[in-house]
Design an enzyme around this catalytic site. Structure first.
Site, mmCIF file in Angstrom:
data_model
loop_
_atom_site.group_PDB
_atom_site.id
_atom_site.type_symbol
_atom_site.label_atom_id
_atom_site.label_comp_id
_atom_site.label_asym_id
_atom_site.label_seq_id
_atom_site.Cartn_x
_atom_site.Cartn_y
_atom_site.Cartn_z
ATOM 1 N N MET A 1 4.778 12.493 24.294
ATOM 2 C CA MET A 1 5.375 13.823 24.135
ATOM 3 C C MET A 1 6.849 13.725 23.766
ATOM 4 O O MET A 1 7.339 14.431 22.888
ATOM 5 C CB MET A 1 5.218 14.615 25.434
ATOM 6 C CG MET A 1 5.701 16.044 25.315
ATOM 7 S SD MET A 1 5.809 16.867 26.907
ATOM 8 C CE MET A 1 4.092 17.052 27.336
ATOM 9 N N ARG B 1 -3.942 37.749 -2.993
ATOM 10 C CA ARG B 1 -3.504 37.688 -1.598
ATOM 11 C C ARG B 1 -2.899 39.046 -1.264
ATOM 12 O O ARG B 1 -3.464 39.808 -0.510
ATOM 13 C CB ARG B 1 -2.482 36.545 -1.454
ATOM 14 C CG ARG B 1 -2.161 36.181 -0.047
ATOM 15 C CD ARG B 1 -1.315 34.921 0.050
ATOM 16 N NE ARG B 1 -0.002 35.052 -0.571
ATOM 17 C CZ ARG B 1 0.937 34.098 -0.558
ATOM 18 N NH1 ARG B 1 0.679 32.935 0.024
ATOM 19 N NH2 ARG B 1 2.097 34.294 -1.128
ATOM 20 N N LYS C 1 12.441 30.832 4.346
ATOM 21 C CA LYS C 1 11.393 31.081 5.353
ATOM 22 C C LYS C 1 11.126 29.779 6.121
ATOM 23 O O LYS C 1 11.568 28.704 5.700
ATOM 24 C CB LYS C 1 10.143 31.596 4.660
ATOM 25 C CG LYS C 1 9.514 30.572 3.743
ATOM 26 C CD LYS C 1 8.371 31.157 2.927
ATOM 27 C CE LYS C 1 7.769 30.042 2.070
ATOM 28 N NZ LYS C 1 7.025 30.538 0.936
ATOM 29 N N TYR D 1 0.610 4.058 27.179
ATOM 30 C CA TYR D 1 -0.672 4.572 27.648
ATOM 31 C C TYR D 1 -1.825 3.816 26.998
ATOM 32 O O TYR D 1 -1.773 3.524 25.798
ATOM 33 C CB TYR D 1 -0.829 6.045 27.251
ATOM 34 C CG TYR D 1 0.068 6.989 28.005
ATOM 35 C CD1 TYR D 1 -0.096 7.198 29.373
ATOM 36 C CD2 TYR D 1 1.045 7.708 27.341
ATOM 37 C CE1 TYR D 1 0.721 8.092 30.053
ATOM 38 C CE2 TYR D 1 1.863 8.602 28.009
ATOM 39 C CZ TYR D 1 1.687 8.789 29.369
ATOM 40 O OH TYR D 1 2.485 9.663 30.031
HETATM 41 C C1 LIG Z 1 7.576 30.042 -0.353
HETATM 42 C C2 LIG Z 1 7.671 30.927 -1.511
HETATM 43 C C3 LIG Z 1 8.461 30.568 -2.613
HETATM 44 C C4 LIG Z 1 9.176 29.232 -2.730
HETATM 45 O O1 LIG Z 1 8.250 28.209 -3.030
HETATM 46 P P1 LIG Z 1 8.742 26.713 -3.247
HETATM 47 O O2 LIG Z 1 7.527 26.019 -3.752
HETATM 48 O O3 LIG Z 1 9.150 26.190 -1.928
HETATM 49 O O4 LIG Z 1 9.854 26.734 -4.214
HETATM 50 C C5 LIG Z 1 8.575 31.486 -3.639
HETATM 51 N N1 LIG Z 1 7.934 32.697 -3.588
HETATM 52 C C6 LIG Z 1 7.167 33.053 -2.544
HETATM 53 C C7 LIG Z 1 6.510 34.389 -2.551
HETATM 54 C C8 LIG Z 1 7.006 32.193 -1.478
HETATM 55 O O5 LIG Z 1 6.233 32.552 -0.454
#
Ligand SMILES: *Cc1c(COP(=O)(O)O)cnc(C)c1O
Length: 393
Positions: A334, A145, A45, A286
């Site tokens: 920037m 959650r 992700k 700047y």
């Molecule tokens: C991001 C995530 C992980 C991985 O977490 P890390 O700490 O980066 O290993 C695992 N499970 C879920 C549901 C996540 O959102």
């Protein structure tokens, strides 16, 4: 247009190199920790934590990974586009719109369910596509959650049994609320127990479940009893520790681990764009952020907040040039920064500049981007812009 590696380097003011050897090293270490027969799902992700899904995923496939976890459907699209291996499987852990469920089933993507509404959508879509939906049942164990509550599980099980024709329970899972800090120890213990109970119940009611998973990087390393038969590994595969605490814990448990067993994959590089001699008593850039207190040699580097270089590193950040540290002097702009190279002999236009990573015996760590926030690594990484070119070395 296919851009060759050299062209990418020539066209873009900065780029990110990813070390395949580092990834191999980290995966070997994580596989040792996970144990035989445990699948490592590579969490990609946030554009593979800033490493770039397009570049990272095929490299991970070459290192033997065939299971990938994403947050949302758009990331699943990117993952499938980048994949070179027909056996690669993608799992969505979070957001998928009702409208996209049919698409996911059609492409064999598995996804989390934590609401009855999504299960109903999955049934509808399975009927249409004539394929069973592959579900991962997310159980609430204390994160609060997303996830089915304990009191809902009877209904979930009945529903799954009734709709076996359409729904395949591919997995059962949960997520821990902060396994990277011992401050959450009691909460994690409770979560572990609730998850174990749910797993037992599902197995006895539904039968064998292919993937049982709870651990992220921190849980894998700090709580080995959370491993089951799959772990979801994000940050550690990229060579970063979930927290300093986890690193210290591991060092204490295993004194043989003298050196850091994780190696950073990423090196963010640019080059000196221009040089200027500035007299004593002048302001640079700047405003009045930096006043020269001697005759200074200032190099401009074409990296700014637009590229993810934090503005709060004004007058405090460092980059590496010719194996030495050069301080950011003046406001982060920037598209560029100005750095003081007065004390580094012989700096030339075109010299390599390392923004994150190693050069010679020096290293700029991610943590040095700002020491205070606990999960800072995650945040700095995922803010690296999508359009920075990434290349494998
Ligand atoms: C991001 C995530 C992980 C991985 O977490 P890390 O700490 O980066 O290993 C695992 N499970 C879920 C549901 C996540 O959102």
């Amino acid at each position: 247009m296919e851009q060759t590696e050299t062209l990418k380097r020539d066209l873009h003011p900065s780029y990110i190199e990813l070390s395949k050897a580092a990834l191999k090293n980290n995966l070997d270490f994580l596989r040792r920790k996970a144990g035989k027969g445990v699948t490592i799902s590579s969490v990609i992700k946030g554009n593979a934590y800033g490493h770039g899904i397009d570049t990272f995923l095929p490299m991970a496939e070459e290192c033997g990974i065939s299971h990938f976890s994403v947050f949302s459907a758009d990331e699943a699209v990117k993952a499938l586009q980048a994949s070179q291996n027909p056996d690669t499987h993608v799992m969505i852990m979070g957001m998928i719109a009702d409208e996209a469920v049919e698409w996911a089933i059609g492409r064999d993507i598995s996804f989390y369910v934590f609401e009855f509404g999504r299960m109903e959508k999955a049934i509808e879509a399975a009927k249409k596509t004539k394929k069973r939906a592959k579900l991962h049942i997310l159980v609430e164990t204390g994160m609060h959650r997303t996830g089915f509550e304990r009191k809902e599980l009877d209904r979930v099980i009945a529903y799954l049994k009734e709709n076996r024709e359409y729904l395949k329970v591919e997995g059962i899972c949960t997520h821990f609320a902060g396994a990277e800090s011992v401050a959450n120890y009691v909460r994690i213990q409770n979560q572990k127990q609730r998850f174990a109970e749910a797993v037992k119940r599902f197995k006895s009611e539904i039968g064998p479940i292919p993937r049982i998973h709870a651990a992220s990087s921190a849980a894998l390393l700090a709580y080995p009893d959370t491993i089951y038969n799959m772990v979801r590994i994000g940050i550690a595969q990229y060579g970063f520790w979930p927290s300093r605490e986890v690193y210290m814990l591991l060092k204490r448990k295993d004194r043989r681990e003298g050196r850091d067993p994780l190696v950073r994959l990423m090196c963010w590089k640019s080059s000196v764009m221009s040089l200027k001699e500035v007299e004593e008593g002048e302001f640079i850039g700047y405003g009045n952020f930096h006043l020269t207190n001697r005759r200074e040699r200032i190099a401009t580097v074409p990296v700014g907040y637009k590229h993810g270089y934090p503005r709060n590193l004004t007058n405090t950040g460092f980059v590496l040039i010719r194996g030495e540290r050069a301080k950011v002097s003046g406001l982060v702009n920037m598209n560029m920064i100005t750095v003081d190279v007065t004390d580094i002999p012989n700096v030339q236009k075109g010299d390599e500049v390392v923004i994150i990573g190693k050069q010679g015996s020096q290293e700029i760590s991610l943590a040095s981007f700002g020491e205070l926030a606990n999960n800072l690594n995650y945040e700095v990484l995922t803010r690296l812009p999508v359009d920075l070119p990434r290349m494998i070395v």
